[in-house]
Motif scaffolding. Sequence first.
Motif, mmCIF file in Angstrom:
data_model
loop_
_atom_site.group_PDB
_atom_site.id
_atom_site.type_symbol
_atom_site.label_atom_id
_atom_site.label_comp_id
_atom_site.label_asym_id
_atom_site.label_seq_id
_atom_site.Cartn_x
_atom_site.Cartn_y
_atom_site.Cartn_z
ATOM 1 N N UNK A 267 0.834 -1.194 0.000
ATOM 2 C CA UNK A 267 0.000 0.000 0.000
ATOM 3 C C UNK A 267 0.867 1.242 0.000
ATOM 4 N N UNK A 268 0.270 2.318 -0.444
ATOM 5 C CA UNK A 268 0.933 3.613 -0.465
ATOM 6 C C UNK A 268 -0.104 4.684 -0.772
ATOM 7 N N UNK A 269 0.296 5.919 -0.963
ATOM 8 C CA UNK A 269 -0.665 7.003 -1.217
ATOM 9 C C UNK A 269 -1.477 6.759 -2.483
ATOM 10 N N UNK A 311 -12.391 5.584 8.905
ATOM 11 C CA UNK A 311 -10.964 5.464 9.188
ATOM 12 C C UNK A 311 -10.204 6.144 8.051
ATOM 13 N N UNK A 312 -9.052 6.716 8.353
ATOM 14 C CA UNK A 312 -8.226 7.288 7.294
ATOM 15 C C UNK A 312 -7.756 6.163 6.383
ATOM 16 N N UNK A 313 -7.790 6.416 5.080
ATOM 17 C CA UNK A 313 -7.486 5.359 4.121
ATOM 18 C C UNK A 313 -6.067 4.828 4.316
ATOM 19 N N UNK A 314 -5.092 5.695 4.583
ATOM 20 C CA UNK A 314 -3.716 5.227 4.758
ATOM 21 C C UNK A 314 -3.603 4.294 5.955
ATOM 22 N N UNK A 315 -4.263 4.648 7.056
ATOM 23 C CA UNK A 315 -4.210 3.808 8.244
ATOM 24 C C UNK A 315 -4.923 2.482 7.990
ATOM 25 N N UNK A 320 -4.684 -3.419 6.877
ATOM 26 C CA UNK A 320 -4.990 -4.531 5.962
ATOM 27 C C UNK A 320 -3.739 -5.330 5.643
ATOM 28 N N UNK A 321 -2.648 -4.628 5.289
ATOM 29 C CA UNK A 321 -1.414 -5.329 4.926
ATOM 30 C C UNK A 321 -0.830 -6.067 6.126
ATOM 31 N N UNK A 322 -0.805 -5.424 7.288
ATOM 32 C CA UNK A 322 -0.252 -6.076 8.475
ATOM 33 C C UNK A 322 -1.067 -7.300 8.862
#
Length: 389
Positions: A267-269, A311-315, A320-322
Amino acid sequence: MSYDVIVVGARCAGAPLAMLLARAGRSVLLLDRSRFPSETMSTHWVLRQGIDLLAEWNLLNDLFATGCPPITEVRMDFGDVVLSGVPTTASGATAVTCAPRRFVLDNLLVRAAVEAGVEVREGVAVSDVVWEDGAVVGVTGAGFTERARLVVGADGRNSTIARAVGAATADDRGALTATSYAYWSGLDVSGVETTIRPGCGVSMWPTHDGLTVVGLVLPRQDFLSRKQPGEQIYLDSLAQFDRLRGCRVESRVRVATNLRNYHRRSHGPGWVLAGDAGYHQDPIGAHGISNAFSDADQLSRTILRALDGGVRIERGLARYEARRNADRAASFEFTCGQAALRPVNDFDHVLSAAAAHPATASELLGMFVGGRRIEQFFAPANLARMIGG
């Protein structure tokens, strides 16, 4: 036009993800370079967790209606020990699985996405992502540019999106096996049959049209050292199996020798990866389809919470990845061990116990078909229960 989400790749991760987002009222564009129905390299096997998700999405009965046979029996021949029975889940229920042809399964998923309201474009190749202020805001290809709040790369191991965003590989164990398969007729297989011998594994799954998928797994270096065409290695290796005498190959032989075990930063911006684009395990464990379904399920929930302001999308994407990495850690290690043909601690003891006790055999078979989690099966207390301390 701008979309909520653009999904690149319309197979087992991308199509159900797009479908779930559209069912929740989001505007989704789904792109794929292929046209459907079409084939792709695959293990075919939908493990138990994948079956559960298809049922939750109201697609399982549709899949069985295509003539895909449900699988409720598994036979595993380890040489000294042969296990045969009905695999069970942790609750004791039968762990039903199936092995559909991919041109059937993927087409069903794409059509479900269309019915949900997804805009699907087939035969369209994405070449790059669009950046703006350090974030991905869309994708581009020959003659088109489209924008979205989030771009999902569900476009496989050689992901264009992963390359375009520079997604780093977090863990790469390399390619450990060479896998090949073809479709056979004249083979009476009602369930899954697997034969394990030193340096060789053969598996058989019943699929559509009365055919059987016959897969061969060899150590990668052994396969490459033969310096023969892959199809010839496949046919020569299977010639020794009496089970296949009188049967006939009905398709070309598909061969893959570079199926790496890895997971990428996913994930990223403005972007996220799903399915094999973000995480891939050796096909010896047949986790690919079910993992792709799981990504679609979990990622859709994450995206919807973010789009709804929960929730903020980045968080959310980081979580999700973790969660994905933690959830598959034991499976990843076990699969790499299988692919490297390394002995697994206590496995010989488990096999002996399973050979003596049908209930233990059903538990072990259930682990292989995804009905039981690997880390729970090999937990010390569970091993002590099965093998007596």
